[in-house]
Design an enzyme around this catalytic site. Structure first.
Site, PDB file in Angstrom:
ATOM      1  N   ASP A 424      39.385  29.834  34.353  1.00  0.00           N
ATOM      2  CA  ASP A 424      40.138  29.951  35.600  1.00  0.00           C
ATOM      3  C   ASP A 424      41.317  28.980  35.520  1.00  0.00           C
ATOM      4  O   ASP A 424      41.118  27.757  35.486  1.00  0.00           O
ATOM      5  CB  ASP A 424      39.222  29.629  36.783  1.00  0.00           C
ATOM      6  N   HIS A 425      42.536  29.519  35.498  1.00  0.00           N
ATOM      7  CA  HIS A 425      43.708  28.667  35.320  1.00  0.00           C
ATOM      8  C   HIS A 425      43.964  27.771  36.533  1.00  0.00           C
ATOM      9  O   HIS A 425      44.821  26.862  36.470  1.00  0.00           O
ATOM     10  CB  HIS A 425      44.952  29.531  35.047  1.00  0.00           C
ATOM     11  N   ARG A 426      43.242  27.990  37.630  1.00  0.00           N
ATOM     12  CA  ARG A 426      43.407  27.109  38.783  1.00  0.00           C
ATOM     13  C   ARG A 426      42.715  25.771  38.571  1.00  0.00           C
ATOM     14  O   ARG A 426      43.105  24.764  39.185  1.00  0.00           O
ATOM     15  CB  ARG A 426      42.838  27.782  40.044  1.00  0.00           C
TER      16      ARG A 426
END
Length: 454
Positions: A424-426
């Site tokens: 998850d790039h968040r």
């Protein structure tokens, strides 16, 4: 004097709102004991045998095999014997995920809708099998080939949200443009069930529609015909919902690397040659994962968008993908970070066998914080897996096969595996994800690196 008690479908786990009757284990007229399993149901998580909290004679069953029932719907009624000294019917007192038997639920009066050729106000039983006519307001009832639609006065609903059995039901109505205030719920206190919404949608689809004006020019379009329709329900439906949600909500990215697994395979062979319980390869990979997560805790987290926070989790509950005849399931190894390779091997074996036989509990299928996906067992080298929502990452492991590899400056045949990390790039950037994957690859290539964390 015997008292007839109604046993309702209990809450079978976190987030579960319905279950499908797979197999009845008792018949009307059977004598059941307290806590005796009476029905086998399939939820979105697992197959579960549901025990009855009352002992007595089964007087009615609600729902045929293959029927979906919402949590709280009647399952069966039992005529119990004399009451206890306190005036309460005897129950087991056990709890099944938030369901208690300390006090019996109040019975709901069931009324048969009036149909031609039959007087109103008859008994609730609809035959020797103990089935009960659906409650008024659930749609058309069929008797002797005649369909009669029950008519119910619409109550005046107060302002505010309409009570529904689950958010999924509210979403189903919203996506189909259905006003919930126009429905009469058949659940307790007018609660709107999924069946109520589906019936209203079917009824709307059957209404005649005014023909559209003919187009100025003929328009041709491909028309699909034939084929087999397979319902998305049970485990397959739950997987579809979760993967769709993951793709919709999580901005994922994937990185991968090839690693020389020769030394890891030799280390495992040496462990197993030393005697004692055999160590599985997935247990060694799990041990590597937990060591990597200790170094990169960002990947053992979840995202709370309502609070706009990334929640880093203290414990590692490691999920692993297991393919069964009923579909893909993801059992969870609790506190994987606190287990050694031998303990991990035993737990993987136990959960895999439970998955194969359909004996996993809802608790064993929920609460994961990171997933290990060994898709190499299917004979493939690589993949870009979909994150198991609401987790933040998944490690994929391809098959280990002999390949030409430069080892110590010379070309050699080595055991090579492709590792992939979808994240998850968040929760992190590529540097953190790459560092995690590189550490995993280093441990695969040089298992002695793990000695630093033992």
């Amino acid at each position: 004097m015997a008292q007839v008690l109604e046993f309702k479908l209990p809450d079978l786990g976190e987030g579960l709102t319905e279950a499908e009757i797979v197999r009845w284990l008792v018949q009307v007229g059977d004598v059941v004991a307290v806590d005796q399993p009476v029905v086998e149901v399939e939820t979105a998580k697992a197959m579960v045998e549901v025990p009855c909290p009352y002992g007595g004679v089964v007087t009615a069953r609600f729902g045929e095999e293959g029927t979906e029932l919402p949590v709280g719907a009647p399952l069966l009624t039992v005529a119990v014997g004399p009451q206890s000294s306190a005036g309460e019917p005897e129950g087991s007192g056990n709890v099944l995920v938030g369901y208690g038997t300390g006090a019996p639920p109040a019975r709901r009066r069931r009324v048969r809708p009036t149909v031609p050729g039959r007087p109103a106000g008859g008994p609730a039983d609809d035959g020797a099998d103990g089935r009960v006519a659906p409650a008024v307001g659930r749609g058309p009832q069929r008797h002797n080939g005649t369909v009669a639609t029950a008519v119910v006065a619409q109550p005046v609903r107060p302002e505010g949200p309409v009570p529904v059995i689950s958010p999924l039901v509210r979403r189903l109505a919203r996506e189909n443009g259905l006003d919930l205030r126009e429905l009469t719920g058949s659940g307790p206190d007018g609660l709107i069930l999924r069946a109520d919404v589906e019936y209203a949608l079917r009824a709307a689809a059957q209404r005649p529609v005014a023909p559209a004006p003919a187009p100025a020019a003929p328009v041709t379009a491909p028309v699909a015909s034939g084929g087999t329709r397979i319902p998305l329900k049970g485990i397959r439906g739950a997987v579809a919902d979760k993967l769709s949600r993951s793709r919709h909500e999580i901005p994922d990215a994937t990185c991968w690397v090839d690693a020389d697994a020769t030394e890891l395979m030799r280390a495992r062979a040496a462990m197993n040659a030393a005697g004692g319980a055999k160590i599985s390869l997935i247990a060694l990979l799990a041990r590597i994962c937990t060591a990597a997560l200790a170094r990169f805790p960002e990947l053992n987290s979840t995202v709370d968008m309502a609070a706009r926070e990334v929640v880093q989790l203290d414990e590692v509950h490691l999920g692993f993908a297991a393919q069964t005849e009923r579909g893909l399931v993801v059992p969870v190894v609790r506190d994987a970070h606190a287990r050694d390779a031998e303990a991990l091997t035993a737990e993987f074996a136990r959960l895999t066998e439970a998955a194969r036989t359909g004996g996993l509990t809802p608790g064993e299928l929920t609460g994961g914080t990171f997933t290990l996906n060994n898709y190499g067992v299917f004979g493939v080298d690589g993949s870009t897996p979909i994150i198991n929502h609401p987790e933040a990452a998944m490690l994929g492991v391809g098959r280990i096969v002999p390949k030409p590899w430069v080892h110590e400056g010379e070309l050699a045949v080595r055991q090579v595996v492709q590792l992939s990390l979808t994240f998850d790039h968040r929760v992190c950037d590529g540097g953190t994800a790459g560092g995690f994957l590189r550490y995993v690859a280093d441990c695969v290539e040089q298992p002695a690196v793990l000695l630093r964390t033992l």
